[in-house]
Design a protein around this motif. Structure first.
Motif, short mmCIF file in Angstrom:
data_model
loop_
_atom_site.label_atom_id
_atom_site.label_comp_id
_atom_site.label_asym_id
_atom_site.label_seq_id
_atom_site.Cartn_x
_atom_site.Cartn_y
_atom_site.Cartn_z
N LEU A 291 0.82 -1.20 0.00
CA LEU A 291 0.00 0.00 0.00
C LEU A 291 0.86 1.26 0.00
O LEU A 291 0.56 2.24 -0.69
N ALA A 292 1.96 1.25 0.80
CA ALA A 292 2.85 2.41 0.84
C ALA A 292 3.53 2.63 -0.51
O ALA A 292 3.68 3.77 -0.98
N ILE A 293 3.95 1.53 -1.14
CA ILE A 293 4.58 1.65 -2.46
C ILE A 293 3.59 2.22 -3.47
O ILE A 293 3.94 3.09 -4.29
N GLN A 294 2.35 1.74 -3.43
CA GLN A 294 1.33 2.25 -4.36
C GLN A 294 1.07 3.72 -4.10
O GLN A 294 0.93 4.52 -5.04
N ALA A 295 1.00 4.12 -2.79
CA ALA A 295 0.79 5.53 -2.46
C ALA A 295 1.96 6.38 -2.94
O ALA A 295 1.78 7.50 -3.44
N SER A 296 3.18 5.84 -2.81
CA SER A 296 4.36 6.56 -3.30
C SER A 296 4.32 6.73 -4.81
O SER A 296 4.61 7.80 -5.34
N HIS A 297 3.91 5.66 -5.50
CA HIS A 297 3.79 5.75 -6.97
C HIS A 297 2.72 6.76 -7.36
O HIS A 297 2.92 7.55 -8.32
N ASP A 298 1.60 6.76 -6.63
CA ASP A 298 0.55 7.73 -6.94
C ASP A 298 1.03 9.16 -6.72
O ASP A 298 0.73 10.06 -7.52
N ALA A 299 1.83 9.38 -5.63
CA ALA A 299 2.36 10.73 -5.37
C ALA A 299 3.33 11.15 -6.46
O ALA A 299 3.34 12.31 -6.91
N VAL A 300 4.16 10.21 -6.92
CA VAL A 300 5.11 10.53 -8.00
C VAL A 300 4.36 10.85 -9.29
O VAL A 300 4.71 11.80 -10.01
N ASP A 301 3.32 10.05 -9.60
CA ASP A 301 2.54 10.33 -10.81
C ASP A 301 1.85 11.69 -10.71
O ASP A 301 1.80 12.45 -11.70
N GLN A 302 1.33 12.00 -9.52
CA GLN A 302 0.70 13.31 -9.33
C GLN A 302 1.71 14.44 -9.51
O GLN A 302 1.43 15.45 -10.16
N LEU A 303 2.91 14.26 -8.94
CA LEU A 303 3.96 15.27 -9.09
C LEU A 303 4.37 15.42 -10.55
O LEU A 303 4.56 16.54 -11.04
N ARG A 304 4.47 14.30 -11.26
CA ARG A 304 4.84 14.36 -12.68
C ARG A 304 3.77 15.09 -13.48
O ARG A 304 4.08 15.92 -14.35
N THR A 305 2.49 14.81 -13.16
CA THR A 305 1.40 15.50 -13.87
C THR A 305 1.42 17.00 -13.60
O THR A 305 1.27 17.82 -14.52
N ILE A 306 1.61 17.35 -12.31
CA ILE A 306 1.68 18.78 -11.95
C ILE A 306 2.86 19.44 -12.66
O ILE A 306 2.75 20.57 -13.18
N GLN A 307 4.00 18.77 -12.69
CA GLN A 307 5.19 19.34 -13.33
C GLN A 307 4.96 19.59 -14.82
O GLN A 307 5.25 20.68 -15.34
N ILE A 308 4.41 18.57 -15.51
CA ILE A 308 4.19 18.73 -16.96
C ILE A 308 3.19 19.85 -17.24
O ILE A 308 3.41 20.71 -18.11
#
Length: 657
Positions: A291-308
């Protein structure tokens, strides 16, 4: 058609306009970075959670491994030698303590550990404590059985064989015991005791209730036989001292092992509880880690989306701003280009009419000022073209006069060169005569020591010397006159050089008035002035040399007149040679010194004449260069006049307000 340019575009400086898109982009990027930084904190927190969950999972796996080690040590201890059980028990206790420490440091002190997990770890600790207690109880039981068997139970076979031997002896002397009956029953007793002993040894060594019924059966059979022959003292003694101890040991071991069975069942139950609890912890940590790994991946994807998205918005805003500024800057350059294009077509009436404070406005103002300045200059140059044309005509007349003066100067220099050549020849004659006089004076000095005959020879020599000195005096006088003539010629050359310099100066002034079109003629005028200056320098050197020659000529004439007077005196006093030898010797010595000085002076005159000749050749070369320069100046003057006419025609093509 001119485009309207916003006021602020011409007010802000060019640097500000160029840096405005960059500043806007940097500001947007800064906002993006702030937003990314805030999300990076969340990503970092998720990463830390993942790290802690991984550590928890690894600790749970390590916990499972350590508990497996405890179970392996327990198995080895329970089925191993009783003498090493204490050492193995210490290892088991150390492993359990390590497990408790691992639970305390990794899980109980971890803020991410849930209450459910804490309850599970509490049950694990309780189960392990109970497990250790039961394990201690089993080891104590095994130790008691071991001590009873090996320490309190006597040997069987030696007392048994001794009893059998005693019973046989008893049967021989007593009638109440049948030998055949004893041999049969005794053999049964030995067999039952053998089976009993081996089975009991197996139970005690294996510490398991294996074939207990058989053990009891063999025991009861042996006891029945012993009771049958108990009236025999040896049998009764064996029963009291040996077999009864084995009976007690059997009952003691079986009773303890039966109790240990329940202990073992409870121990196995606690071990199973620990195992199941540890497996639940491992499974729970694996689920939480996932669950923590999935939450970390979701946070990274969100950060990548915000960055782009942020980069795209920043790039879009910066691009729009850049295109907007470029549009108006191009409009400004178009206005400037129209004015410059008209200027290139000789039309100075097209203006930009840009107002503002930045570099574009300054450039437009400077271009307007340049157009006004060019118009003024063209008007002035038109007026000056006529003046240049008239000045060129006057300059041509001046060059003609300078050419005539230079030719006259050249002829004067040739006369000076001829006079200097003659003076050089005369100086050579004077030098030879002076050397000859010196030789004669030396001979006269030697003759003073020879008496009367030498005096007669001295008289004749004095006459010859008088004649030669007269000739020398004439040569020196002529040399003096020629030196004065050379001085006059040098003065004339100097005067011509000054006039040439003056003419060159006037030509340079006229060339300066002509401006850009008189630059070539100014170079020629400067060259003429330089040649005139060189001529004056050479004339000065000639004047110095002539002055030195005149001084040496006067000195040589004085010396010659002195020699004549002394020779006359020698001639008059030659009759009184005997009395005047000392005076003659002194006079002749003076004559020798004077002749030496005259010889040196004559040589200096010859060298000076050569230097004068060399200087005159240089002056002649300079004058020839002046003639060439004057010819070039005349051509330049004519060309300048043509250029002035051409310039006037070209300036009329400009369209002025």
């Amino acid at each position: 058609m001119k485009k309207n340019v916003p006021k602020w575009v011409t007010t802000l400086s060019l640097r500000s306009l160029l840096l405005l898109p960059l500043a806007l982009t940097l500001a947007l990027f800064a906002g993006v970075l702030v937003l990314m930084y805030s999300n990076l904190n969340h990503v970092q927190e998720q990463s830390n959670i993942v790290t802690r969950q991984v550590e928890s999972s690894e600790a749970a796996a390590k916990l499972d491994q350590k508990w497996a080690n405890v179970r392996i040590l327990t198995r080895d201890m329970l089925y191993g030698d009783v003498n090493v059980m204490s050492d193995t028990m210490e290892k088991i206790e150390a492993e359990v303590a390590a497990i408790n420490t691992l639970i305390e440091t990794t899980f109980l002190n971890n803020p991410l550990t849930t209450d459910q997990e804490r309850m599970v770890f509490a049950r694990i600790s309780e189960s392990m404590t109970a497990y250790l207690g039961l394990l201690h109880q089993s080891t104590k039981t095994y130790q008691q059985i071991y001590d009873r068997w090996w320490l309190d139970t006597p040997q069987m076979w030696k007392p048994l064989f001794y009893m059998v031997s005693q019973v046989e002896d008893y049967s021989v002397v007593n009638d109440d015991l049948d030998t055949f009956t004893w041999s049969v029953e005794g053999q049964k007793l030995v067999n039952n005791l053998d089976y009993f002993y081996s089975r009991l040894s197996q139970i005690i060594s294996m510490r398991e209730l294996v074939e207990v019924d058989l053990v009891r059966m063999f025991h009861d059979n042996a006891l029945k036989t012993i009771k049958q022959f108990s009236y025999v003292p040896a049998v009764e003694e064996f029963n009291d001292l040996t077999f009864s101890s084995f009976t007690e040991t059997m009952n003691f071991a079986i009773d303890l092992l039966e109790k240990d069975v329940s202990v073992e069942l409870r121990r196995i139950e606690h071990a199973g509880d620990v195992r199941s609890e540890i497996e639940s912890i491992v499974k729970l940590n694996a689920e939480q880690r996932q669950l923590a790994i999935q939450a970390s991946h979701d946070a990274v994807d969100q950060l990548r989306t915000i960055q782009i998205a942020a980069w795209l918005i920043a790039a879009l805003v910066a691009s729009v701003m850049t295109i907007y500024l470029a549009h108006h800057i191009v409009a400004i350059f178009n206005q400037l280009s129209e004015s410059l294009g008209a200027m290139s077509k000789k039309d100075l009436t097209v203006h930009t009419k840009l107002t503002g404070k930045n570099e574009f406005s300054k450039l437009a103002k400077d271009m307007e000022a340049s157009m006004k300045t060019i118009s003024t200059v063209i008007n002035d140059v038109r007026d000056q073209s006529n003046e240049v044309s008239s000045s060129s005509t006057e300059l041509a007349a001046v060059m003609t006069e300078a050419s005539a003066n230079a030719q006259e100067q050249n002829s004067q220099v040739e006369l000076i060169a001829t006079a200097v050549t003659e003076m050089s020849s005369s100086s050579s004659v004077v030098a030879k005569t002076a050397k000859h006089t010196e030789s004669k004076a030396s001979s006269a000095l030697e003759a003073c020591f020879d008496g009367h005959e030498i005096v007669e020879q001295n008289k004749e020599n004095a006459q010859v010397l008088t004649s030669e000195l007269n000739e020398t005096a004439e040569v020196v006088e002529e040399l003096k006159q020629r030196c004065h003539r050379i001085g006059e010629v040098a003065s004339v050359i100097n005067s011509i050089s000054e006039q040439t310099n003056l003419l060159a100066l006037n030509a340079a002034i006229e060339a300066a008035r002509a401006g850009e079109y008189g630059r070539g003629f100014a170079v020629v005028a400067d060259e003429v002035r330089a040649l005139a200056a060189k001529t004056q320098q050479s004339t000065g050197r000639i004047q110095n040399i002539i002055t030195e020659l005149q001084t040496n000529s006067d000195l040589a004439q004085d010396r010659v007149e002195s020699c004549l007077q002394r020779v006359v005196t020698v001639h008059q006093s030659s009759q009184e040679a005997v009395e005047k030898l000392s005076s003659i010797q002194t006079s002749v010595s003076d004559i020798t010194n004077s002749a030496s000085e005259m010889s040196v002076a004559a040589e200096q005159q010859a060298q000076a004449a050569e230097e004068i000749s060399s200087s005159l050749n240089g002056i002649k070369h300079v004058i020839e260069q002046n003639l060439v320069g004057i010819g070039q100046s005349s051509q330049a003057s004519a060309f300048l006049s043509e250029l002035a006419e051409t310039q006037s025609q070209m300036l009329k093509e400009f369209k002025l307000q």
